[in-house]
Design a protein around this motif. Structure first.
Motif, mmCIF file in Angstrom:
data_model
loop_
_atom_site.group_PDB
_atom_site.id
_atom_site.type_symbol
_atom_site.label_atom_id
_atom_site.label_comp_id
_atom_site.label_asym_id
_atom_site.label_seq_id
_atom_site.Cartn_x
_atom_site.Cartn_y
_atom_site.Cartn_z
ATOM 1 N N ILE A 63 0.967 -0.753 -0.503
ATOM 2 C CA ILE A 63 -0.171 -0.142 -0.106
ATOM 3 C C ILE A 63 0.840 1.447 -0.245
ATOM 4 O O ILE A 63 1.513 0.993 1.107
ATOM 5 N N GLU A 64 0.989 1.521 -1.342
ATOM 6 C CA GLU A 64 2.199 2.880 -1.151
ATOM 7 C C GLU A 64 0.900 4.458 -0.610
ATOM 8 O O GLU A 64 1.879 5.287 -0.337
ATOM 9 N N LYS A 65 -0.362 4.553 -1.029
ATOM 10 C CA LYS A 65 -1.074 5.515 -0.756
ATOM 11 C C LYS A 65 -2.643 5.561 0.334
ATOM 12 O O LYS A 65 -2.872 3.919 -0.697
ATOM 13 N N VAL A 66 -2.776 5.861 0.550
ATOM 14 C CA VAL A 66 -4.319 6.144 1.391
ATOM 15 C C VAL A 66 -4.344 7.460 1.055
ATOM 16 O O VAL A 66 -4.463 8.319 1.017
ATOM 17 N N LEU A 67 -6.133 6.798 0.218
ATOM 18 C CA LEU A 67 -6.748 8.701 -0.690
ATOM 19 C C LEU A 67 -7.999 9.143 0.717
ATOM 20 O O LEU A 67 -8.089 7.826 1.941
ATOM 21 N N PRO A 68 -8.362 9.749 0.965
ATOM 22 C CA PRO A 68 -9.078 11.039 1.818
ATOM 23 C C PRO A 68 -10.655 10.100 1.258
ATOM 24 O O PRO A 68 -11.135 9.986 0.667
ATOM 25 N N ARG A 69 -10.849 10.265 2.733
ATOM 26 C CA ARG A 69 -11.971 9.277 3.439
ATOM 27 C C ARG A 69 -13.284 10.716 3.324
ATOM 28 O O ARG A 69 -12.760 11.595 3.871
ATOM 29 N N LYS A 70 -14.064 9.492 2.386
ATOM 30 C CA LYS A 70 -15.053 10.508 2.846
ATOM 31 C C LYS A 70 -16.031 9.892 4.449
ATOM 32 O O LYS A 70 -16.906 10.947 4.656
ATOM 33 N N SER A 71 -15.911 8.964 4.923
ATOM 34 C CA SER A 71 -16.428 9.320 6.095
ATOM 35 C C SER A 71 -15.104 8.204 7.484
ATOM 36 O O SER A 71 -14.352 7.288 6.913
ATOM 37 N N ARG A 72 -16.219 8.000 8.666
ATOM 38 C CA ARG A 72 -14.882 7.196 9.204
ATOM 39 C C ARG A 72 -15.727 7.432 10.877
ATOM 40 O O ARG A 72 -16.473 8.143 11.168
ATOM 41 N N LEU A 73 -15.471 6.124 10.907
ATOM 42 C CA LEU A 73 -15.345 6.122 12.669
ATOM 43 C C LEU A 73 -14.717 5.577 13.074
ATOM 44 O O LEU A 73 -13.870 3.996 12.796
ATOM 45 N N SER A 74 -15.087 6.378 13.868
ATOM 46 C CA SER A 74 -12.782 6.562 15.433
ATOM 47 C C SER A 74 -13.840 6.036 16.421
ATOM 48 O O SER A 74 -14.833 6.728 17.089
ATOM 49 N N ARG A 75 -12.913 5.892 17.339
ATOM 50 C CA ARG A 75 -12.759 6.081 18.836
ATOM 51 C C ARG A 75 -11.610 6.342 19.614
ATOM 52 O O ARG A 75 -10.776 6.445 18.593
#
Ligand code: GDP
Ligand code: ZN
Length: 305
Positions: A63-75
């Motif tokens: 994995i070279e790059k992570v593209l921008p996220r349109k949503s996320r669930l975080s804690r």
């Protein structure tokens, strides 16, 4: 340099991430740069992430790059609560699942989950399962409260099939996170919606009881009728990430129209005199919803001190 391909993270297995690319699945590690970025994020790539990979030998990739996220669930991370732990990226819908009984219906978890969806930019819907066990009028009323707030609500039974066509429709064509305490019937509902999924009933809860959190990961699964579901094993109690005390009120749609009408501009709608939101409890604001607000508010304020 080899060509970059776009893919989606399906699952994490230890330090390996499974990435779906056109025509196959690669077992991927992170590039040196992303491993370095790990100092910024607990996990630079999570289930649901769109990524760019380069293909290696024998079904592997990087994995070279992570593209921008349109949503996320975080804690907050369990080991280091000052850091964000993203559970799932890019999902469209948080499906909050509870049961009529066994385990007991918990409206506070629903309210907390609704806040989590709102912060992360996901739509939310509520499923109450196991209506074959009983028909408690107080849970009927609670379901109506959420419906009146504009949330999609579904009453289901994985046992009798009640509500399953509506659930199938809700899941079609989008990415849904199944979220709820173990035992409410997440695996049973998924199996009933799509028999090809074969999730072992009771499997998720057994794993949780053993406390093997390191071996239970969220997983993105395709549905035959289009769309994807993501289960979230092992996520029972969760802290909220990315919310300021002042913004909490915005996560309660029935409070929003009353913001700015309290005596004090900086009213937290807790014990302050002249609070219009507290005044409306029992007439326009459901008492249970207000109690949930207070519980979350007080938790956030304690965290700040
Ligand atoms: P999960 O932990 O949320 O995935 O829950 P499971 O799908 O493993 O189900 C937990 C238990 O509840 C199992 O014994 C299921 O057979 C049972 N169960 C699931 N859905 C229903 C339902 O609609 N009605 C009844 N009576 N039992 C159910
Ligand atoms: Zn107030």
């Amino acid at each position: 340099m080899s060509e970059r391909i776009e893919g989606t993270v399906l699952k994490r297995k230890g330090s390996t991430l499974q990435v779906a690319i056109p025509g196959g699945v690669l077992e991927c590690g992170l590039s040196g740069k992303l491993r370095h970025d790990r100092q910024l994020a607990i996990a630079p790539a999570v289930v649901g992430d769109r990524v760019e990979v380069t293909q290696g030998e024998g079904g592997t990739g990087v994995i070279e790059k992570v593209l921008p996220r349109k949503s996320r669930l975080s804690r907050p991370d369990t080991q280091d609560p000052k850091r964000e732990s993203v559970i799932v990226a890019n999902a469209d819908l948080l499906l909050i699942i509870q049961a009529v009984a066994a385990p007991e219906f918990d409206a506070h978890i629903v309210d907390r989950s609704l806040v989590m969806a709102r912060i992360g930019g996901l739509e939310a819907a509520i499923v109450v399962n196991k209506w074959d066990l009983s028909n408690p009028p107080e849970i009927e009323r609670t379901v109506e409260v959420y419906g009146a707030l504009g949330y999609r609500t579904l009453k289901t039974s994985a046992r009798t099939g009640e509500g399953l066509p509506a659930l199938r429709d809700l899941l079609a064509g989008r990415t849904t996170v199944l979220f709820g305490p173990s035992g409410v019937g997440k695996s049973s509902l998924l199996n009933a919606v799509d028999p090809a999924i074969h999730l072992k009933v009771g499997e998720l809860s057994e794993k949780t009881q053993e406390g093997k959190h390191t071996t239970t990961w969220a997983e993105l699964m395709p549905l035959p009728g289009g769309g994807h579901v993501i289960d979230t094993p092992g996520i029972e109690v969760f802290g909220l990430w990315g919310i300021e005390v002042e913004d909490l009120v915005e996560c309660f749609p029935e409070f929003v129209e009353r913001i700015g009408t309290c005596r004090f501009n900086d009213c937290y709608h807790d014990a302050e005199p002249g609070c219009r939101i507290r005044d409306a409890v029992g007439s326009g604001i459901d008492p249970g919803r207000y109690q949930s607000y207070l519980k979350i508010l007080r938790g956030l304020r304690k965290g700040r001190r």
